[in-house]
Design an enzyme around this catalytic site. Structure first.
Site, PDB file in Angstrom:
ATOM      1  CG  ASP A 107      -1.492  -0.978   1.139  1.00  0.00           C
ATOM      2  OD1 ASP A 107      -1.863  -2.173   0.346  1.00  0.00           O
ATOM      3  OD2 ASP A 107      -2.343  -1.689   1.684  1.00  0.00           O
TER       4      ASP A 107
ATOM      5  N   GLY B 208      -4.517  -4.289  -3.812  1.00  0.00           N
ATOM      6  CA  GLY B 208      -5.007  -3.203  -4.065  1.00  0.00           C
ATOM      7  C   GLY B 208      -4.711  -1.934  -4.639  1.00  0.00           C
TER       8      GLY B 208
HETATM    9  P1  GDP Z   1      -0.478   0.826  -3.731  1.00  0.00           P
HETATM   10  O1  GDP Z   1      -1.462  -0.982  -3.201  1.00  0.00           O
HETATM   11  O2  GDP Z   1       0.949   0.679  -3.411  1.00  0.00           O
HETATM   12  O3  GDP Z   1      -0.953   0.676  -4.991  1.00  0.00           O
HETATM   13  O4  GDP Z   1      -1.628   1.005  -2.636  1.00  0.00           O
HETATM   14  P2  GDP Z   1      -3.265   1.214  -2.610  1.00  0.00           P
HETATM   15  O5  GDP Z   1      -3.457   1.905  -3.671  1.00  0.00           O
HETATM   16  O6  GDP Z   1      -3.074   0.503  -1.932  1.00  0.00           O
HETATM   17  O7  GDP Z   1      -3.179   2.524  -1.297  1.00  0.00           O
HETATM   18  C1  GDP Z   1      -2.177   3.911  -1.632  1.00  0.00           C
HETATM   19  C2  GDP Z   1      -3.626   5.165  -1.393  1.00  0.00           C
HETATM   20  O8  GDP Z   1      -3.345   6.536  -1.044  1.00  0.00           O
HETATM   21  C3  GDP Z   1      -4.725   5.427  -2.490  1.00  0.00           C
HETATM   22  O9  GDP Z   1      -5.332   5.185  -1.879  1.00  0.00           O
HETATM   23  C4  GDP Z   1      -3.344   6.142  -3.497  1.00  0.00           C
HETATM   24  O10 GDP Z   1      -4.291   7.014  -4.687  1.00  0.00           O
HETATM   25  C5  GDP Z   1      -2.724   6.775  -2.520  1.00  0.00           C
HETATM   26  N1  GDP Z   1      -1.712   7.757  -2.834  1.00  0.00           N
HETATM   27  C6  GDP Z   1      -0.712   7.727  -3.579  1.00  0.00           C
HETATM   28  N2  GDP Z   1      -0.141   8.504  -2.968  1.00  0.00           N
HETATM   29  C7  GDP Z   1      -0.602   9.189  -2.498  1.00  0.00           C
HETATM   30  C8  GDP Z   1       0.316  10.620  -2.026  1.00  0.00           C
HETATM   31  O11 GDP Z   1       1.264  10.939  -2.535  1.00  0.00           O
HETATM   32  N3  GDP Z   1      -0.995  12.286  -1.569  1.00  0.00           N
HETATM   33  C9  GDP Z   1      -1.599  11.281  -1.030  1.00  0.00           C
HETATM   34  N4  GDP Z   1      -2.705  11.675  -0.259  1.00  0.00           N
HETATM   35  N5  GDP Z   1      -2.266   9.972  -1.637  1.00  0.00           N
HETATM   36  C10 GDP Z   1      -2.162   9.255  -1.873  1.00  0.00           C
HETATM   37  P1  IMO Z   2      -0.737  -3.991  -2.015  1.00  0.00           P
HETATM   38  O1  IMO Z   2      -0.197  -4.644  -3.003  1.00  0.00           O
HETATM   39  C1  IMO Z   2      -0.748  -4.559   2.060  1.00  0.00           C
HETATM   40  C2  IMO Z   2      -1.021  -9.407   3.875  1.00  0.00           C
HETATM   41  C3  IMO Z   2      -2.328  -9.269   4.246  1.00  0.00           C
HETATM   42  C4  IMO Z   2      -1.717 -10.290   5.531  1.00  0.00           C
HETATM   43  C5  IMO Z   2      -0.620 -10.781   4.501  1.00  0.00           C
HETATM   44  C6  IMO Z   2      -0.860 -12.517   4.144  1.00  0.00           C
HETATM   45  O2  IMO Z   2      -2.114  -3.404  -2.247  1.00  0.00           O
HETATM   46  O3  IMO Z   2       0.285  -3.656  -1.298  1.00  0.00           O
HETATM   47  P2  IMO Z   2      -2.564 -13.052   2.051  1.00  0.00           P
HETATM   48  O4  IMO Z   2      -3.704 -12.654   2.021  1.00  0.00           O
HETATM   49  O5  IMO Z   2      -0.821 -12.610   0.797  1.00  0.00           O
HETATM   50  O6  IMO Z   2      -1.915 -14.197   2.147  1.00  0.00           O
HETATM   51  O7  IMO Z   2      -2.230 -11.910   3.169  1.00  0.00           O
HETATM   52  O8  IMO Z   2      -0.165  -9.709   3.323  1.00  0.00           O
HETATM   53  N1  IMO Z   2      -1.107  -8.330   2.217  1.00  0.00           N
HETATM   54  C7  IMO Z   2      -0.903  -6.892   1.906  1.00  0.00           C
HETATM   55  N2  IMO Z   2      -0.804  -6.573   3.015  1.00  0.00           N
HETATM   56  N3  IMO Z   2      -0.980  -4.646   0.918  1.00  0.00           N
HETATM   57  C8  IMO Z   2      -1.013  -6.020  -0.197  1.00  0.00           C
HETATM   58  O9  IMO Z   2      -1.267  -5.440  -1.246  1.00  0.00           O
HETATM   59  C9  IMO Z   2      -1.319  -6.986   0.224  1.00  0.00           C
HETATM   60  N4  IMO Z   2      -1.545  -8.424   0.282  1.00  0.00           N
HETATM   61  C10 IMO Z   2      -1.387  -8.970   0.950  1.00  0.00           C
HETATM   62  O10 IMO Z   2      -2.731  -8.166   5.315  1.00  0.00           O
HETATM   63  O11 IMO Z   2      -1.137  -9.055   6.198  1.00  0.00           O
HETATM   64 MG    MG Z   3      -2.688  -1.381  -1.401  1.00  0.00          MG
END
Ligand code: GDP
Ligand code: IMO
Ligand code: MG
Length: 429
Positions: free
Chosen positions: A13, A40
């Site tokens: 994330d 996600g």
């Molecule tokens: P990922 O799994 O690494 O693709 O990250 P996620 O999408 O799960 O979570 C990142 C969240 O932060 C998303 O809602 C993005 O739109 C948001 N985001 C990414 N970069 C920035 C930033 O520089 N500032 C803010 N406020 N939100 C950001």
């Molecule tokens: P993105 O790509 C954050 C975490 C789960 C759990 C552990 C194992 O959005 O960064 P799993 O279902 O993979 O067996 O769960 O890994 N986890 C993540 N945490 N971002 C993700 O993906 C994750 N994918 C798995 O929360 O702790």
């Molecule tokens: Mg994510």
């Protein structure tokens, strides 16, 4: 024949979807190499927000071809759902643009049931998985009993394999977990439908990439999860079951290291983690609420896949430096710097204390890590809202200092800083 790699530098994330989308503007192919719909990834284009779990984040760019690589575990129902949702929003998801490697492994309802049952049985020591069947699917892959996506092109083979698979898993579900059996015929019937729809998307993943790279195409590998969720290098057993690190790119896509141009680590300006496991710089109380947000903004720290509130903490630069070394980062992108605006002071985790000793490296033993207390360096914050900043010179001096300190500590240049989820909110440093 350049391959650029995007890796989550922390626990996932970090904003990988956002940065992949930005870099995809210069890419011909964007490929996922590991994980499945446990990921996600959020992409914000103006007022439009796309949340992708399986389909690479390059799909939003109409001239980019997307590949789901062999290292991925794929729930065909999720893929089809995601494809229809994108198509409904005018995104082309035809087989010309979207390809699925035959060596990816299929997630079945039995894998999902086993993931849930195992988590329930773990009780207080549950991993906190996303319950998407990820672990059980990789377990079957390693045990050499998995179902590969290439079966989608072989109706009889698929039906037979599913019969055997569901029968075997039903024994475990019933005898070990005391659960309900699954209906093998119903599963086979739904997979037969999925196969008809997904067959045109199947490719020989490595061959497709080898040809593209030989033709000089730009390939971008989109990491899922993060370095400290890596099966070997993460906080075992509180990890995922794949390799979301640079090593996983090579096996997950079937390419050699000679094609790599640069490895880009994506790090959030603070820390977050979903699920259980050690987290030395974790915060609770008011500061945690401040960093997490209430959920009112789309970027607040609540899981994109599960909606769970994320655990949050100060940035741990000991971990980040370890991540840079593990993955061979050529550069770092720092996201969510805007979230730190308005804080009087910030803390950076620069060392740990363990049994009266000061550790300046990340301990490989997670039991040791769980006992580590963070040593913080206090740094001054900044008051200004930075979401409209577009040039590094316009960042408040203390924000620049924070970024420079991180780069210096990790010995990796920070080439971009993100100050919001929008495409235009990425500052080239
Ligand atoms: P990922 O799994 O690494 O693709 O990250 P996620 O999408 O799960 O979570 C990142 C969240 O932060 C998303 O809602 C993005 O739109 C948001 N985001 C990414 N970069 C920035 C930033 O520089 N500032 C803010 N406020 N939100 C950001
Ligand atoms: P993105 O790509 C954050 C975490 C789960 C759990 C552990 C194992 O959005 O960064 P799993 O279902 O993979 O067996 O769960 O890994 N986890 C993540 N945490 N971002 C993700 O993906 C994750 N994918 C798995 O929360 O702790
Ligand atoms: Mg994510």
């Amino acid at each position: 024949m350049p391959l650029d790699i995007i890796i989550g530098a922390q626990w996932g994330d970090e904003g990988k979807g956002h940065i992949t989308d930005a870099l995809a503007a210069q890419a011909d192919i964007v490929a996922r190499f590991s994980g499945g719909d446990n990921a996600g990834h959020t992409i914000t284009v103006g007022d439009d927000i796309f949340k992708l779990h399986l389909i690479p984040s390059g799909i939003i760019h109409k001239d980019v071809t997307c590949l789901i690589g062999g290292g991925v575990v794929l729930n065909p129902a999720v893929m089809l759902r995601e494809m229809s949702a994108l198509a409904a929003r005018g995104v082309d998801v035809s087989p010309e643009r979207l390809k699925l490697s035959g060596s990816a492994h299929l997630i079945t309802p039995a894998h999902i049931a086993l993931d849930k049952a195992a988590e329930e049985q773990r009780g207080d020591s549950a991993i906190g998985t996303t319950q998407r069947g990820i672990g059980p699917t990789y377990t079957d892959k390693t045990a050499r009993t998995g179902l590969r996506a290439e079966l989608l092109a072989d109706p009889e083979g698929l039906a037979d394999a599913l019969q055997q698979h569901i029968t075997a898993k039903n024994r475990i579900l019933q005898e070990i977990y005391g659960g309900e059996p699954l209906d093998a015929t119903a599963v086979a019937a739904s997979f037969s439908q999925f196969a008809q729809q997904l067959r045109p998307y199947l490719v020989d993943g490595p061959h497709f990439l080898h040809e593209a790279l030989a033709d000089g195409r730009n390939v971008l590998a989109e990491g899922a999860q993060g370095t400290f969720l890596d099966l070997d290098n993460g906080t075992y057993p509180y990890v995922t079951s794949s390799h979301p690190t640079t090593g996983g790119v090579l096996t997950g896509l079937g390419v050699g290291p000679n094609v790599i141009r640069r490895v880009i680590g994506i790090a959030k300006a603070f820390s977050s983690r979903v699920g259980s496991g050690p987290f030395p710089c974790e915060l609770d109380g008011e500061m945690a609420l401040r960093l997490r947000g209430t959920g009112a903004n789309p970027w607040d720290e609540y899981g994109t896949t599960t909606g769970r509130p994320r655990r949050v903490g100060w940035l741990d630069v000991v971990m980040l430096r370890h991540s840079a070394r593990l993955n061979g980062f050529d550069e770092l992108v720092l996201t969510k710097l805007d979230i730190l605006s308005g804080l009087e002071t910030l803390q950076l985790g620069v060392a740990y204390e363990l049994d009266g000793r000061t550790l300046t490296h990340f301990p490989a033993n997670p039991t040791d890590l769980a006992r580590c207390r963070p040593v913080y360096q206090e740094v001054p914050g900044w008051r200004e809202d930075i979401t409209a900043v577009r040039h590094p010179a316009d960042l408040p001096p203390n924000a620049r200092r924070y970024v420079d300190l991180i780069a210096e500590f990790c010995a990796v240049p920070i080439t971009c800083v993100s100050v919001g989820p929008g495409r235009e909110q990425i500052i080239k440093m």
